[in-house]
Design a protein around this motif. Structure first.
Motif, PDB file in Angstrom:
ATOM      1  N   GLY A 143       0.724  -1.096  -0.169  1.00  0.00           N
ATOM      2  CA  GLY A 143      -0.027   0.086  -0.179  1.00  0.00           C
ATOM      3  C   GLY A 143       0.965   1.277   0.030  1.00  0.00           C
ATOM      4  N   TYR A 144       1.884   1.317   0.850  1.00  0.00           N
ATOM      5  CA  TYR A 144       2.636   2.414   0.746  1.00  0.00           C
ATOM      6  C   TYR A 144       3.512   2.665  -0.390  1.00  0.00           C
ATOM      7  N   GLU A 145       3.956   1.726  -0.954  1.00  0.00           N
ATOM      8  CA  GLU A 145       4.679   1.699  -2.250  1.00  0.00           C
ATOM      9  C   GLU A 145       3.690   2.292  -3.485  1.00  0.00           C
ATOM     10  N   PHE A 146       2.611   1.570  -3.299  1.00  0.00           N
ATOM     11  CA  PHE A 146       1.512   2.013  -4.653  1.00  0.00           C
ATOM     12  C   PHE A 146       1.301   3.433  -4.567  1.00  0.00           C
ATOM     13  N   THR A 147       1.388   3.966  -3.612  1.00  0.00           N
ATOM     14  CA  THR A 147       1.048   5.424  -3.284  1.00  0.00           C
ATOM     15  C   THR A 147       1.898   6.243  -4.317  1.00  0.00           C
ATOM     16  N   LEU A 148       3.111   5.680  -4.638  1.00  0.00           N
ATOM     17  CA  LEU A 148       4.093   6.235  -5.590  1.00  0.00           C
ATOM     18  C   LEU A 148       3.558   6.420  -7.017  1.00  0.00           C
ATOM     19  N   VAL A 149       2.858   5.489  -7.341  1.00  0.00           N
ATOM     20  CA  VAL A 149       2.393   5.252  -8.918  1.00  0.00           C
ATOM     21  C   VAL A 149       1.475   6.657  -8.946  1.00  0.00           C
ATOM     22  N   PRO A 150       0.209   6.771  -8.250  1.00  0.00           N
ATOM     23  CA  PRO A 150      -0.587   8.038  -8.535  1.00  0.00           C
ATOM     24  C   PRO A 150      -0.080   9.027  -8.283  1.00  0.00           C
ATOM     25  N   MET A 151       0.834   9.282  -7.230  1.00  0.00           N
ATOM     26  CA  MET A 151       1.475  10.460  -6.884  1.00  0.00           C
ATOM     27  C   MET A 151       2.589  10.911  -7.801  1.00  0.00           C
ATOM     28  N   PHE A 152       3.142   9.908  -8.519  1.00  0.00           N
ATOM     29  CA  PHE A 152       4.112  10.288  -9.820  1.00  0.00           C
ATOM     30  C   PHE A 152       3.454  10.813 -10.719  1.00  0.00           C
ATOM     31  N   CYS A 153       2.235  10.538 -11.180  1.00  0.00           N
ATOM     32  CA  CYS A 153       1.305  10.809 -12.461  1.00  0.00           C
ATOM     33  C   CYS A 153       0.769  12.113 -12.030  1.00  0.00           C
ATOM     34  N   LEU A 154       0.238  12.409 -10.712  1.00  0.00           N
ATOM     35  CA  LEU A 154      -0.322  13.622 -10.511  1.00  0.00           C
ATOM     36  C   LEU A 154       0.793  14.936 -10.397  1.00  0.00           C
ATOM     37  N   ILE A 155       1.869  14.525 -10.002  1.00  0.00           N
ATOM     38  CA  ILE A 155       2.928  15.575  -9.930  1.00  0.00           C
ATOM     39  C   ILE A 155       3.255  15.620 -11.478  1.00  0.00           C
ATOM     40  N   SER A 156       3.598  14.675 -12.177  1.00  0.00           N
ATOM     41  CA  SER A 156       4.293  14.832 -13.496  1.00  0.00           C
ATOM     42  C   SER A 156       3.383  15.299 -14.545  1.00  0.00           C
ATOM     43  N   ILE A 157       2.189  15.203 -14.474  1.00  0.00           N
ATOM     44  CA  ILE A 157       1.067  15.683 -15.657  1.00  0.00           C
ATOM     45  C   ILE A 157       0.493  16.980 -14.992  1.00  0.00           C
ATOM     46  N   TRP A 158       0.253  17.087 -13.734  1.00  0.00           N
ATOM     47  CA  TRP A 158      -0.682  18.220 -13.102  1.00  0.00           C
ATOM     48  C   TRP A 158       0.300  19.433 -12.248  1.00  0.00           C
ATOM     49  N   GLY A 159       1.596  18.898 -12.283  1.00  0.00           N
ATOM     50  CA  GLY A 159       2.229  19.862 -11.472  1.00  0.00           C
ATOM     51  C   GLY A 159       2.608  21.199 -11.839  1.00  0.00           C
ATOM     52  N   GLY A 160       3.471  21.946 -11.482  1.00  0.00           N
ATOM     53  CA  GLY A 160       3.938  23.250 -12.022  1.00  0.00           C
ATOM     54  C   GLY A 160       5.239  23.076 -12.825  1.00  0.00           C
ATOM     55  N   GLN A 161       5.733  24.113 -12.926  1.00  0.00           N
ATOM     56  CA  GLN A 161       7.186  24.063 -13.886  1.00  0.00           C
ATOM     57  C   GLN A 161       8.158  23.072 -13.047  1.00  0.00           C
ATOM     58  N   GLU A 162       9.008  22.382 -13.907  1.00  0.00           N
ATOM     59  CA  GLU A 162       9.830  21.447 -13.488  1.00  0.00           C
ATOM     60  C   GLU A 162       8.989  19.952 -12.870  1.00  0.00           C
ATOM     61  N   ARG A 163       7.785  20.052 -13.117  1.00  0.00           N
ATOM     62  CA  ARG A 163       7.046  19.110 -12.732  1.00  0.00           C
ATOM     63  C   ARG A 163       7.561  17.581 -13.013  1.00  0.00           C
ATOM     64  N   ARG A 164       8.345  17.275 -14.274  1.00  0.00           N
ATOM     65  CA  ARG A 164       8.802  15.943 -14.306  1.00  0.00           C
ATOM     66  C   ARG A 164      10.229  15.644 -13.525  1.00  0.00           C
ATOM     67  N   THR A 165      11.055  16.601 -13.439  1.00  0.00           N
ATOM     68  CA  THR A 165      12.164  16.617 -12.403  1.00  0.00           C
ATOM     69  C   THR A 165      11.524  16.246 -11.003  1.00  0.00           C
ATOM     70  N   ALA A 166      10.753  17.131 -10.700  1.00  0.00           N
ATOM     71  CA  ALA A 166      10.220  16.989  -9.277  1.00  0.00           C
ATOM     72  C   ALA A 166       9.393  15.575  -9.131  1.00  0.00           C
ATOM     73  N   ALA A 167       8.564  15.034 -10.172  1.00  0.00           N
ATOM     74  CA  ALA A 167       8.284  13.635 -10.053  1.00  0.00           C
ATOM     75  C   ALA A 167       9.273  12.618  -9.744  1.00  0.00           C
ATOM     76  N   ILE A 168      10.261  12.567 -10.704  1.00  0.00           N
ATOM     77  CA  ILE A 168      11.313  11.569 -10.667  1.00  0.00           C
ATOM     78  C   ILE A 168      12.086  11.668  -9.468  1.00  0.00           C
TER      79      ILE A 168
END
Length: 209
Positions: A143-168
């Motif tokens: 459960g803890y690890e699976f939170t990384l998947v939606p969080m990665f997508c939320l940050i990388s798609i709908w985040g601000g500037q440098e969102r892809r770097t931040a998601a990685i």
């Protein structure tokens, strides 16, 4: 542990409802996605209130477990068993309380790929609640690890500037750090297995070792 059938049912609902909502969001028209997700988070919050209201361990520190545990890998002591202690209940309440607020706060911010956003958000809630409800170390880790998947997508798609770097960076730092947690848990379980002759990843058993 004392069995509480109503709490068992409520704990299962806390996991199933966000997953069902994610599926409904995926199938529904985009214009309805935010309303479905928001309604679902409100219902989940109501279920968490009922769970907390019936929780018996506020004063005696006991855990309310599920009596409907499912053995995943019995030979290794891995099972899907749900429950919570007082700290877990408070974390569940905090999570389910914040989710509707986060949903409403996103109404004016999310304008593209709306269904994906709210679908990932519901999966995020389900994975967080799985971590807080798990009474087995391995399912907690899942459960803890699976939170990384939606969080990665939320940050990388709908985040601000440098969102892809931040998601990685978020994914790598959290994933690599959690590997040490898993390794430590396996080590403790191995020591317990040496002493008892059987593997058991239940948190209750490991804390007694």
């Amino acid at each position: 542990h004392t069995e509480h059938p109503m709490l068992s049912t409520l704990s299962i609902l806390l996991l199933i409802l966000p997953l069902l909502a994610a599926g409904v969001v995926a199938l529904a028209p985009a214009r309805l996605a935010k309303w479905i997700a928001t309604f679902a988070t409100i219902v989940v919050f109501a279920v968490s209130l009922a769970f907390a209201w019936g929780f018996p361990g506020w004063t005696d520190g006991s855990t309310a477990p599920s009596d409907m545990g499912v053995a995943v890998m019995p030979s290794l002591g891995i099972s899907l068993t749900l429950g919570a202690d007082a700290v877990g209940v408070m974390l569940i309440l905090l999570t389910t309380f914040l989710m509707p607020i986060a949903m409403i706060g996103s109404f004016t911010a999310v304008k593209e790929r709306v269904k994906e956003y709210y679908g990932w958000f519901m999966l995020l809630e389900a994975s967080i609640l799985l971590a807080f409800l798990s009474q087995n170390l391995i399912t907690f880790y899942v459960g803890y690890e699976f939170t990384l998947v939606p969080m990665f997508c939320l940050i990388s798609i709908w985040g601000g500037q440098e969102r892809r770097t931040a998601a990685i960076k978020f994914f790598l730092f959290t994933f690599l750090g959690s590997i040490f947690t898993l390794a430590a848990g396996i080590y403790v379980a191995s020591r317990a297995a040496d002493a008892t002759g059987a593997w058991d990843f239940s948190i209750a058993a490991l804390t007694k070792f």
